[in-house]
Design a protein around this motif. Structure first.
Motif, PDB file in Angstrom:
ATOM      1  N   ILE A   1      -1.549   3.220   4.480  1.00 21.13           N
ATOM      2  CA  ILE A   1      -1.012   1.939   4.032  1.00 21.13           C
ATOM      3  C   ILE A   1       0.439   2.121   3.597  1.00 21.13           C
ATOM      4  CG2 ILE A   1      -1.258   0.039   2.405  1.00 21.13           C
ATOM      5  CD1 ILE A   1      -4.259   0.538   2.469  1.00 21.13           C
ATOM      6  N   GLY A   2       1.336   1.408   4.274  1.00 19.64           N
ATOM      7  CA  GLY A   2       2.772   1.555   4.039  1.00 19.64           C
ATOM      8  C   GLY A   2       3.346   2.430   5.133  1.00 19.64           C
ATOM      9  N   LEU A   3       4.172   1.820   5.989  1.00 16.48           N
ATOM     10  CA  LEU A   3       4.755   2.592   7.101  1.00 16.48           C
ATOM     11  C   LEU A   3       6.264   2.774   6.897  1.00 16.48           C
ATOM     12  CD1 LEU A   3       2.764   1.033  10.101  1.00 16.48           C
ATOM     13  CD2 LEU A   3       2.373   3.244   8.974  1.00 16.48           C
ATOM     14  N   GLY A   4       6.641   3.074   5.636  1.00 18.74           N
ATOM     15  CA  GLY A   4       8.032   3.457   5.349  1.00 18.74           C
ATOM     16  C   GLY A   4       8.250   4.865   5.875  1.00 18.74           C
ATOM     17  N   ARG A   5       9.240   5.575   5.357  1.00 22.36           N
ATOM     18  CA  ARG A   5       9.538   6.916   5.887  1.00 22.36           C
ATOM     19  C   ARG A   5       8.370   7.876   5.683  1.00 22.36           C
ATOM     20  NH1 ARG A   5      14.558   7.387   2.221  1.00 22.36           N
ATOM     21  NH2 ARG A   5      12.956   6.340   1.008  1.00 22.36           N
TER      22      ARG A   5
ATOM     23  N   GLY B   1       5.065   7.172   4.897  1.00 22.80           N
ATOM     24  CA  GLY B   1       3.828   6.754   5.570  1.00 22.80           C
ATOM     25  C   GLY B   1       3.918   6.943   7.080  1.00 22.80           C
TER      26      GLY B   1
ATOM     27  N   ASP C   1       1.101  -2.293   7.343  1.00 18.96           N
ATOM     28  CA  ASP C   1       2.315  -2.620   6.580  1.00 18.96           C
ATOM     29  C   ASP C   1       2.466  -4.129   6.571  1.00 18.96           C
ATOM     30  OD1 ASP C   1       5.011  -0.651   5.843  1.00 18.96           O
ATOM     31  OD2 ASP C   1       5.235  -2.839   5.755  1.00 18.96           O
TER      32      ASP C   1
ATOM     33  N   ASP D   1      -0.981  -7.780   3.940  1.00 20.41           N
ATOM     34  CA  ASP D   1      -0.643  -7.464   2.556  1.00 20.41           C
ATOM     35  C   ASP D   1      -1.856  -6.761   1.951  1.00 20.41           C
ATOM     36  OD1 ASP D   1      -0.088  -7.286  -0.085  1.00 20.41           O
ATOM     37  OD2 ASP D   1       0.101  -9.442  -0.449  1.00 20.41           O
TER      38      ASP D   1
ATOM     39  N   THR E   1      -2.389  -5.581  -0.874  1.00 12.87           N
ATOM     40  CA  THR E   1      -2.773  -5.838  -2.273  1.00 12.87           C
ATOM     41  C   THR E   1      -3.943  -6.824  -2.321  1.00 12.87           C
ATOM     42  OG1 THR E   1      -1.103  -7.569  -2.465  1.00 12.87           O
ATOM     43  CG2 THR E   1      -0.493  -5.373  -3.268  1.00 12.87           C
TER      44      THR E   1
ATOM     45  N   ILE F   1       3.282   3.967  -0.647  1.00 13.60           N
ATOM     46  CA  ILE F   1       4.210   2.938  -1.115  1.00 13.60           C
ATOM     47  C   ILE F   1       4.861   3.385  -2.414  1.00 13.60           C
ATOM     48  CG2 ILE F   1       4.421   0.556  -1.953  1.00 13.60           C
ATOM     49  CD1 ILE F   1       2.062  -0.132  -0.115  1.00 13.60           C
ATOM     50  N   GLY F   2       6.192   3.489  -2.391  1.00 14.17           N
ATOM     51  CA  GLY F   2       6.904   3.873  -3.602  1.00 14.17           C
ATOM     52  C   GLY F   2       7.801   2.756  -4.097  1.00 14.17           C
ATOM     53  N   SER F   3       8.156   1.865  -3.177  1.00 17.06           N
ATOM     54  CA  SER F   3       9.120   0.810  -3.527  1.00 17.06           C
ATOM     55  C   SER F   3       8.514  -0.185  -4.517  1.00 17.06           C
ATOM     56  CB  SER F   3       9.585   0.093  -2.265  1.00 17.06           C
ATOM     57  OG  SER F   3       8.472  -0.269  -1.484  1.00 17.06           O
TER      58      SER F   3
ATOM     59  N   ALA G   1       2.295  -2.717  -6.285  1.00 16.17           N
ATOM     60  CA  ALA G   1       1.525  -2.787  -5.043  1.00 16.17           C
ATOM     61  C   ALA G   1       0.740  -1.491  -4.842  1.00 16.17           C
ATOM     62  CB  ALA G   1       2.456  -3.045  -3.858  1.00 16.17           C
TER      63      ALA G   1
ATOM     64  N   LYS H   1       1.054   8.375  -2.860  1.00 12.98           N
ATOM     65  CA  LYS H   1       2.396   8.877  -3.159  1.00 12.98           C
ATOM     66  C   LYS H   1       2.861   8.273  -4.482  1.00 12.98           C
ATOM     67  CE  LYS H   1       6.826   7.128  -1.617  1.00 12.98           C
ATOM     68  NZ  LYS H   1       7.853   7.056  -0.569  1.00 12.98           N
TER      69      LYS H   1
HETATM   70  P1  ADP Z   1       9.496   5.375   1.837  1.00 10.67           P
HETATM   71  O1  ADP Z   1      10.359   5.781   0.675  1.00 10.67           O
HETATM   72  O2  ADP Z   1       8.554   6.438   2.264  1.00 10.67           O
HETATM   73  O3  ADP Z   1      10.255   4.772   2.989  1.00 10.67           O
HETATM   74  P2  ADP Z   1       8.746   2.832   0.728  1.00 10.67           P
HETATM   75  O4  ADP Z   1       8.078   2.731  -0.589  1.00 10.67           O
HETATM   76  O5  ADP Z   1      10.178   2.424   0.792  1.00 10.67           O
HETATM   77  O6  ADP Z   1       8.504   4.268   1.240  1.00 10.67           O
HETATM   78  O7  ADP Z   1       7.949   2.009   1.833  1.00 10.67           O
HETATM   79  C1  ADP Z   1       6.846   1.329   1.515  1.00 10.67           C
HETATM   80  C2  ADP Z   1       6.333   0.588   2.740  1.00 10.67           C
HETATM   81  O8  ADP Z   1       5.155  -0.081   2.305  1.00 10.67           O
HETATM   82  C3  ADP Z   1       7.289  -0.472   3.245  1.00 10.67           C
HETATM   83  O9  ADP Z   1       7.358  -0.378   4.653  1.00 10.67           O
HETATM   84  C4  ADP Z   1       6.652  -1.787   2.804  1.00 10.67           C
HETATM   85  O10 ADP Z   1       6.841  -2.827   3.753  1.00 10.67           O
HETATM   86  C5  ADP Z   1       5.172  -1.433   2.709  1.00 10.67           C
HETATM   87  N1  ADP Z   1       4.485  -2.239   1.712  1.00 10.67           N
HETATM   88  C6  ADP Z   1       4.890  -2.541   0.456  1.00 10.67           C
HETATM   89  N2  ADP Z   1       3.998  -3.339  -0.145  1.00 10.67           N
HETATM   90  C7  ADP Z   1       2.999  -3.529   0.741  1.00 10.67           C
HETATM   91  C8  ADP Z   1       1.773  -4.270   0.704  1.00 10.67           C
HETATM   92  N3  ADP Z   1       1.424  -4.979  -0.364  1.00 10.67           N
HETATM   93  N4  ADP Z   1       0.974  -4.237   1.799  1.00 10.67           N
HETATM   94  C9  ADP Z   1       1.328  -3.527   2.881  1.00 10.67           C
HETATM   95  N5  ADP Z   1       2.457  -2.840   2.978  1.00 10.67           N
HETATM   96  C10 ADP Z   1       3.297  -2.836   1.929  1.00 10.67           C
END
Ligand code: ADP
Length: 222
Positions: free
Chosen positions: A14-18, A20, A38, A58, A60, A80-82, A86, A105
């Motif tokens: 869950i979360g396809l940032g860097r 994930g 994501d 989403d 959450t 998810i760290g941002s 969430a 994470k």
């Molecule tokens: P990184 O630092 O590894 O890039 P981030 O925390 O910036 O990680 O990335 C988090 C990812 O999780 C983002 O792509 C964001 O769109 C996704 N994300 C955040 N909240 C949710 C949610 N509620 N449901 C699904 N995906 C989410």
């Protein structure tokens, strides 16, 4: 009883940032079936041809997770760290759905503490862990460094000058520096386990183990 999870069990990421995306991509290369989730449609699109299944949702929302079949997974990674909120909510949802193995994470110690309290089995601190590794790597001749919880580490490194051109018995590494050379790789040769008679030369790479502090001192010998 500890539940046994098959080594080829599908993984929910869950979360396809860097972080994930890197986790999902590597799992995919290891032939694992992956469901990547994501809320960002662009990211879902971006990874759709490299990950078995990708879904925009989403996470959450407990209902959304139910619809994805999240409760059927035995392993989930919350990347998810941002948004700490969430990350915490999603982890709690996965616990409620009965996912037995949850990796999450964390961006800070307090985030990690909350994740553990609500039921994450493994908490990862990618930035903090990478920072510690880099510090060890830049301060000596280490190429790679793995630390265990109890101050014990294994490193891949170039041999410091004082042990080159002689055998391990002659240099007395264990007695003198308090570390053990486990094995040696000479260019063009197979890796060999080290014995007292193993000679270390200039272009070798060695694997050494011991207390972290002793290894740092050893690696800084020059
Ligand atoms: P990184 O630092 O590894 O890039 P981030 O925390 O910036 O990680 O990335 C988090 C990812 O999780 C983002 O792509 C964001 O769109 C996704 N994300 C955040 N909240 C949710 C949610 N509620 N449901 C699904 N995906 C989410």
């Amino acid at each position: 009883m500890v539940e046994r999870i098959p080594h080829d069990a599908p993984v929910l990421v869950i979360g396809l940032g860097r972080f994930g995306a890197a986790t999902a991509g590597q799992l995919q290369r290891l032939d694992r079936e992956v469901l990547g989730v994501d809320e960002d449609a662009h990211l879902v699109q971006k990874w759709s041809d490299r990950i078995t299944h990708t879904v925009q949702a989403d996470a959450t929302s407990l209902e959304a997770l139910r619809q994805l079949g999240a409760g059927e997974f035995s392993i989930a990674v919350v990347a998810i760290g941002s948004s700490v909120e969430a990350s915490v909510l999603i982890t709690a949802n996965l616990v409620d759905l009965g996912v037995p193995q949850i990796w999450a994470k964390a961006v800070s110690q307090s985030h990690g503490k909350i994740l553990s309290r609500i039921g994450a089995n493994h908490v990862i601190y990618p930035e903090a862990e990478a920072g510690v590794r880099v510090a060890h790597l830049v301060s000596g001749r280490m190429i790679d460094f793995i630390e265990f919880d109890d101050d014990f580490a294994i490193v891949k490194m170039y041999p410091p000058k004082p042990i080159r051109g002689m055998t391990l018995a002659e240099s007395g590494v264990r007695k003198k520096y308090g570390i053990t050379v486990v094995g040696v790789k000479s260019p063009g040769k197979e890796f060999t386990y080290a014995t007292a008679e193993t000679a270390i030369s200039d272009h070798d790479v060695i694997i050494a183990s011991g207390k972290t502090r002793a290894l740092d001192r050893f690696a800084a010998l020059g």
